[in-house]
Design a protein around this motif. Structure first.
Motif, PDB file in Angstrom:
ATOM      1  N   HIS A  42       0.825  -1.208   0.000  1.00 35.47           N
ATOM      2  CA  HIS A  42       0.000   0.000   0.000  1.00 35.47           C
ATOM      3  C   HIS A  42       0.864   1.265   0.000  1.00 35.47           C
ATOM      4  CE1 HIS A  42      -3.345   2.685   1.027  1.00 35.47           C
ATOM      5  NE2 HIS A  42      -2.554   3.196   1.961  1.00 35.47           N
ATOM      6  N   LEU A  43       1.886   1.285   0.849  1.00 37.03           N
ATOM      7  CA  LEU A  43       2.729   2.475   0.955  1.00 37.03           C
ATOM      8  C   LEU A  43       3.540   2.722  -0.322  1.00 37.03           C
ATOM      9  CD1 LEU A  43       3.949   1.987   4.629  1.00 37.03           C
ATOM     10  CD2 LEU A  43       2.518   3.860   3.800  1.00 37.03           C
ATOM     11  N   LEU A  44       4.078   1.658  -0.893  1.00 33.63           N
ATOM     12  CA  LEU A  44       4.879   1.816  -2.114  1.00 33.63           C
ATOM     13  C   LEU A  44       4.036   2.303  -3.281  1.00 33.63           C
ATOM     14  CD1 LEU A  44       7.142  -1.343  -1.788  1.00 33.63           C
ATOM     15  CD2 LEU A  44       7.930   1.033  -1.772  1.00 33.63           C
ATOM     16  N   LEU A  45       2.789   1.822  -3.368  1.00 33.73           N
ATOM     17  CA  LEU A  45       1.918   2.243  -4.464  1.00 33.73           C
ATOM     18  C   LEU A  45       1.489   3.703  -4.339  1.00 33.73           C
ATOM     19  CD1 LEU A  45      -0.318  -0.934  -4.929  1.00 33.73           C
ATOM     20  CD2 LEU A  45       1.515  -0.114  -6.422  1.00 33.73           C
ATOM     21  N   SER A  46       1.754   4.323  -3.202  1.00 37.20           N
ATOM     22  CA  SER A  46       1.422   5.738  -3.027  1.00 37.20           C
ATOM     23  C   SER A  46       2.535   6.670  -3.502  1.00 37.20           C
ATOM     24  CB  SER A  46       1.123   6.021  -1.552  1.00 37.20           C
ATOM     25  OG  SER A  46       2.300   5.947  -0.762  1.00 37.20           O
ATOM     26  N   VAL A  47       3.677   6.099  -3.885  1.00 38.74           N
ATOM     27  CA  VAL A  47       4.827   6.926  -4.288  1.00 38.74           C
ATOM     28  C   VAL A  47       4.565   7.554  -5.652  1.00 38.74           C
ATOM     29  CG1 VAL A  47       7.260   6.906  -4.907  1.00 38.74           C
ATOM     30  CG2 VAL A  47       6.470   5.612  -2.910  1.00 38.74           C
ATOM     31  N   VAL A 147       8.545   6.260   2.657  1.00 38.14           N
ATOM     32  CA  VAL A 147       7.422   5.358   2.943  1.00 38.14           C
ATOM     33  C   VAL A 147       7.903   4.093   3.655  1.00 38.14           C
ATOM     34  CG1 VAL A 147       6.042   6.248   1.034  1.00 38.14           C
ATOM     35  CG2 VAL A 147       7.463   4.222   0.664  1.00 38.14           C
ATOM     36  N   LEU A 148       9.134   3.659   3.389  1.00 32.84           N
ATOM     37  CA  LEU A 148       9.657   2.509   4.115  1.00 32.84           C
ATOM     38  C   LEU A 148       9.892   2.870   5.581  1.00 32.84           C
ATOM     39  CD1 LEU A 148      12.128   0.976   1.496  1.00 32.84           C
ATOM     40  CD2 LEU A 148       9.767   0.325   1.997  1.00 32.84           C
ATOM     41  N   GLU A 150       8.029   4.983   7.119  1.00 31.26           N
ATOM     42  CA  GLU A 150       6.679   5.029   7.653  1.00 31.26           C
ATOM     43  C   GLU A 150       6.192   3.625   8.021  1.00 31.26           C
ATOM     44  OE1 GLU A 150       3.029   6.340   8.998  1.00 31.26           O
ATOM     45  OE2 GLU A 150       4.912   7.406   8.659  1.00 31.26           O
ATOM     46  N   TYR A 151       6.569   2.630   7.194  1.00 28.70           N
ATOM     47  CA  TYR A 151       6.224   1.240   7.529  1.00 28.70           C
ATOM     48  C   TYR A 151       6.819   0.841   8.870  1.00 28.70           C
ATOM     49  CZ  TYR A 151       7.395  -3.718   7.864  1.00 28.70           C
ATOM     50  OH  TYR A 151       7.607  -4.989   8.331  1.00 28.70           O
ATOM     51  N   VAL A 152       8.089   1.145   9.084  1.00 28.51           N
ATOM     52  CA  VAL A 152       8.741   0.793  10.345  1.00 28.51           C
ATOM     53  C   VAL A 152       8.066   1.509  11.509  1.00 28.51           C
ATOM     54  CG1 VAL A 152      10.902   0.891  11.637  1.00 28.51           C
ATOM     55  CG2 VAL A 152      10.943   0.299   9.206  1.00 28.51           C
ATOM     56  N   HIS A 153       7.721   2.787  11.308  1.00 27.92           N
ATOM     57  CA  HIS A 153       7.046   3.548  12.360  1.00 27.92           C
ATOM     58  C   HIS A 153       5.707   2.920  12.718  1.00 27.92           C
ATOM     59  CE1 HIS A 153       5.455   6.900  14.672  1.00 27.92           C
ATOM     60  NE2 HIS A 153       4.396   6.900  13.896  1.00 27.92           N
ATOM     61  N   GLN A 154       4.918   2.552  11.711  1.00 30.61           N
ATOM     62  CA  GLN A 154       3.614   1.946  11.969  1.00 30.61           C
ATOM     63  C   GLN A 154       3.757   0.574  12.627  1.00 30.61           C
ATOM     64  OE1 GLN A 154       1.147   1.984   8.461  1.00 30.61           O
ATOM     65  NE2 GLN A 154       1.476   4.174   8.099  1.00 30.61           N
ATOM     66  N   LEU A 155       4.773  -0.173  12.211  1.00 34.90           N
ATOM     67  CA  LEU A 155       5.020  -1.477  12.823  1.00 34.90           C
ATOM     68  C   LEU A 155       5.285  -1.333  14.314  1.00 34.90           C
ATOM     69  CD1 LEU A 155       5.657  -4.559  12.545  1.00 34.90           C
ATOM     70  CD2 LEU A 155       8.027  -3.886  12.103  1.00 34.90           C
ATOM     71  N   LYS A 156       6.052  -0.307  14.688  1.00 35.96           N
ATOM     72  CA  LYS A 156       6.470  -0.140  16.076  1.00 35.96           C
ATOM     73  C   LYS A 156       5.470   0.644  16.917  1.00 35.96           C
ATOM     74  CE  LYS A 156      11.408  -0.448  15.101  1.00 35.96           C
ATOM     75  NZ  LYS A 156      12.740   0.199  15.228  1.00 35.96           N
ATOM     76  N   SER A 157       4.442   1.205  16.290  1.00 33.89           N
ATOM     77  CA  SER A 157       3.471   1.975  17.065  1.00 33.89           C
ATOM     78  C   SER A 157       2.078   1.370  16.956  1.00 33.89           C
ATOM     79  CB  SER A 157       3.458   3.442  16.597  1.00 33.89           C
ATOM     80  OG  SER A 157       3.193   3.522  15.194  1.00 33.89           O
ATOM     81  N   GLU A 158       1.449   1.503  15.797  1.00 36.84           N
ATOM     82  CA  GLU A 158       0.069   1.063  15.641  1.00 36.84           C
ATOM     83  C   GLU A 158      -0.084  -0.451  15.805  1.00 36.84           C
ATOM     84  OE1 GLU A 158      -1.447   2.475  11.948  1.00 36.84           O
ATOM     85  OE2 GLU A 158      -0.577   4.471  12.212  1.00 36.84           O
TER      86      GLU A 158
END
Length: 339
Positions: A42-47, A147-148, A150-158
């Protein structure tokens, strides 16, 4: 383990209806590979990037190889992830001509910071040269890196919510910040292939006579002596910090094997929370030759000093053995458990 109603409160379960992981003491793990695959896609397709050259958009993610997991130990969260990615991008020049290319990321993992990611951009083989490639290299790589991250941030928070369970008094432990990883990066290809050690419980052979050398190491760990002692002899702990199957018979005369059979040996003396002695070998060493390893643990309050003496290392193997212990034992333990 203390009996119900006796001793160590880490093991008391009668105050919880589900009797599950009281005070978050035990190691628990959640596989987040499926979530990560969907989220990365999802994140990569937003680039999408624009410039004087035209517009470039990531249109497809053709490769997502890897895995990810979240682990909880004593109320601390540890994150393991490793991915290799390939995405396709479509560029449209100002004159309306379309070009296709790809983005490759080979080292998205918990061992690398966002700025350390290897990201490359290229055109498909049948595509002519275009300034859009420069746009992707100049701006597109920054967006992919973003965005990568952001993936790590979401993994560690949400997505890590719920990993820390309520304690026995019903209060939920606040989710701690992820343990800082050690900046030393380890390679998974340092051990040369050779026949694996035997799993037989029979005593280790006495070895062969070859020129040998010795060395000493000293390391400090931010944990108690009893915790560090278990980390070296408990099979579950060893499998976690080596990230591979292991065999650990944590008693005097017990055999061990780890790192896909690259290391094996036998415990010769165990003094709980104080000392570990073992006969230890790399499988690439001369047949049946073992070094003698002594680990002495000194509890210093909030930390433990480990003094290691290694005797009988084959001549010429001192540097690689020293580095192996530093990287695959000491640094791996600190990185994994936050010690």
């Amino acid at each position: 383990m203390a009996k119900w109603g006796e001793g160590d409160p880490r093991w008391i379960v009668e105050e919880r209806a589900d009797s599950t992981n009281v005070n978050n003491w035990h190691w628990t793990e959640r596989d987040v590979s499926a979530w990560s695959t969907e989220r990365l896609r999802h994140l990569l397709l937003s680039v999408r990037v624009e410039g004087p050259e035209g517009v470039c958009q990531v249109t497809d993610v053709s490769k997502l190889d890897g895995e990810a997991s979240i682990n909880n130990r004593k109320g601390k969260l540890f994150f393991f992830y490793e991915w290799q990615l390939r995405a396709s991008w479509l560029g449209t020049s100002c004159s309306g001509v379309k070009y296709r290319g790809s983005v490759d990321v080979t080292n998205l993992s918990d061992e690398n910071d966002e700025d350390d990611l290897d990201i490359s951009v290229s055109l498909c083989k049948d595509q002519p040269s275009t300034p859009l490639l420069d746009l992707m290299r100049r701006t597109g790589i920054k967006e992919v890196r973003k965005v990568l991250g952001e993936y790590v941030h979401q993994l560690k928070s949400e997505f890590s919510q719920g990993m820390i369970l309520p304690t026995t008094d019903g209060q939920k432990v606040p989710a701690p910040s992820p343990a800082k990883k050690n900046q030393v990066k380890t390679s998974k290809t340092q051990i040369c292939p050779a026949p694996k050690c035997s799993n037989s419980p029979a005593p280790c052979p006495t070895g062969v006579r070859i020129p040998t050398c010795s060395f000493n190491l000293k390391e400090t760990f931010q944990t108690s002596a009893d915790e560090l002692y278990r980390t070296f002899i408990n099979q579950e702990f060893v499998q976690v910090f080596t990230r591979s199957p292991a065999v650990m018979d944590g008693r005097k005369g017990g055999r061990f094997q780890l790192l896909d059979g690259s290391v094996c040996g036998e415990f010769t003396q165990l003094v709980p929370d104080q000392k570990i002695e073992m006969r230890w070998r790399f499988r690439s060493w001369p047949s049946e030759h073992y070094a003698t390893i002594s680990l002495e643990l000194e509890d210093q309050g909030d930390e433990t000093e480990l003094r290691m003496e290694c005797r009988g290392v084959p001549a010429g193997q001192e540097d690689s053995t020293r580095e192996g212990w530093t990287r695959f034992y000491f640094q791996a333990i600190k990185q994994t458990f936050g010690y």
